[in-house]
Design a protein around this motif. Sequence first.
Motif, short mmCIF file in Angstrom:
data_model
loop_
_atom_site.label_atom_id
_atom_site.label_comp_id
_atom_site.label_asym_id
_atom_site.label_seq_id
_atom_site.Cartn_x
_atom_site.Cartn_y
_atom_site.Cartn_z
N LEU A 47 0.84 -1.19 0.00
CA LEU A 47 0.00 0.00 0.00
C LEU A 47 0.88 1.24 0.00
O LEU A 47 2.02 1.20 0.45
CB LEU A 47 -0.95 0.01 1.19
N PRO A 48 0.36 2.36 -0.51
CA PRO A 48 1.19 3.56 -0.60
C PRO A 48 1.69 4.04 0.76
O PRO A 48 1.04 3.83 1.79
CB PRO A 48 0.24 4.59 -1.22
N ILE A 49 2.84 4.70 0.74
CA ILE A 49 3.44 5.22 1.96
C ILE A 49 4.02 6.61 1.68
O ILE A 49 4.51 6.87 0.58
CB ILE A 49 4.55 4.27 2.48
N SER A 50 3.93 7.50 2.67
CA SER A 50 4.48 8.84 2.52
C SER A 50 5.59 9.07 3.52
O SER A 50 5.58 8.51 4.63
CB SER A 50 3.39 9.91 2.70
N ALA A 51 6.56 9.89 3.13
CA ALA A 51 7.68 10.25 4.00
C ALA A 51 7.30 11.52 4.76
O ALA A 51 7.14 12.58 4.15
CB ALA A 51 8.93 10.48 3.17
N ASN A 52 7.17 11.42 6.07
CA ASN A 52 6.63 12.51 6.89
C ASN A 52 7.65 13.07 7.87
O ASN A 52 7.37 13.21 9.05
CB ASN A 52 5.40 12.02 7.67
N TRP A 53 8.85 13.39 7.39
CA TRP A 53 9.81 13.97 8.32
C TRP A 53 10.78 14.93 7.59
O TRP A 53 11.04 14.80 6.42
CB TRP A 53 10.59 12.88 9.06
N GLY A 75 7.28 3.51 -4.00
CA GLY A 75 6.16 4.26 -3.45
C GLY A 75 5.23 3.47 -2.56
O GLY A 75 4.28 4.03 -2.01
N ASN A 76 5.50 2.18 -2.40
CA ASN A 76 4.62 1.33 -1.60
C ASN A 76 5.35 0.74 -0.40
O ASN A 76 6.55 0.42 -0.47
CB ASN A 76 4.08 0.18 -2.45
N LEU A 77 4.61 0.58 0.68
CA LEU A 77 5.08 -0.17 1.83
C LEU A 77 4.79 -1.64 1.58
O LEU A 77 3.65 -2.01 1.26
CB LEU A 77 4.36 0.28 3.10
N VAL A 78 5.81 -2.46 1.70
CA VAL A 78 5.64 -3.91 1.58
C VAL A 78 5.39 -4.46 2.97
O VAL A 78 6.26 -4.40 3.84
CB VAL A 78 6.88 -4.56 0.94
#
Length: 351
Positions: free
Chosen positions: A124-130, A326-329
């Motif tokens: 599923l998609p994952i965003s970098a939040n830092w 772009g996805n978290l495995v």
Amino acid sequence: MKITGCETHAVTVNFEGMMSGTHVVLRLRTDQGIEGIAYVSRVGPRNIRAMALVMEAMVESIHGLDPSNAEEIYRKLFGAALGAPVSGLELRAASAIDVACWDLKGKAVGQPVFRLMGGFRDRLPISANWALMPGGPKDKLQAHLENLLARGFRAVKAPCGFATIPDAVDHVKFIRAVVGPDVRIIVDLNFAHTVKSALRFARETEEVDLYWIEDPVAFHDYDGMAQVRANAKQNITAGEVYQHPHEFKWLLERRGSDNVMIDQDLGLTGFLKIAHMAQAYGCPVVNHLAPEALAHPIAAVPNGLIVGLVPWGQPLFTEPMKVDDGNLVMPATPGLGLTLDEDVLKKCAVS
């Protein structure tokens, strides 16, 4: 399998020199020798020992129960006392225990938690939040963004609520120029705006094509959020500070948000309840913090949208979250798929 006790660790860790966090780690023990793990964050120095003591006392209250009976334990931990819902340190402690119970349940049956919860997908998609705040040197920001893209991220999140509107607009336009048209950009306004100023920001960033605008106005201003959502072209996301189901119900009934953000404070059991509630209103769900645990219910349900990676807890574990194009495995190992780093727990302990 029965719960027999626990161990807690207070630690302060740092991720890549960019983000530090203080956490209380829970190891939930059973008579079968299986251990469930979880952690809570945002613990100030005055409350670290208190949090650990409350956590230990709440574990004692469910001594001898089967951790696979999620609803029974959830009722005991989160149920109303003297007519008032659980709150404060008790609620934070309860959330960690609930997460650890799900970890135990997955390990006991040899399945990842997201499969036990519904198993909708394993990527599923994952965003970098830092490290994307405005105000720093532009060359340093550009280098960080380029590094995130090289690591496989295709979504980023910038907190802009404490910048002026011109500075915030300039910041997100710069991010778009660096990452190109295909990367999702999320902006968190940190509850800092009025309806009018939030809508001004939305208008002035329309060309940036933001993935969503988060927390544009005060969290208790349900009508204000509804006004922003009705008049902004971008999607609106809210819910991160809510700790009880009725708050989400009010948000959904007032059509105050396109996406619902859920914190670990509700536990994984509570997260699932809110996710199903949101699905009835056609709303996707995302996580607030604790991505190692909250990725599981997001992957489990059809309205899970994207995982936000705030990595201040990553040094606690031997396995980094795996990002691919772009996805978290999702981990295929049982439970949450996490192993505590014993050396880090010792070296970074808070006395």
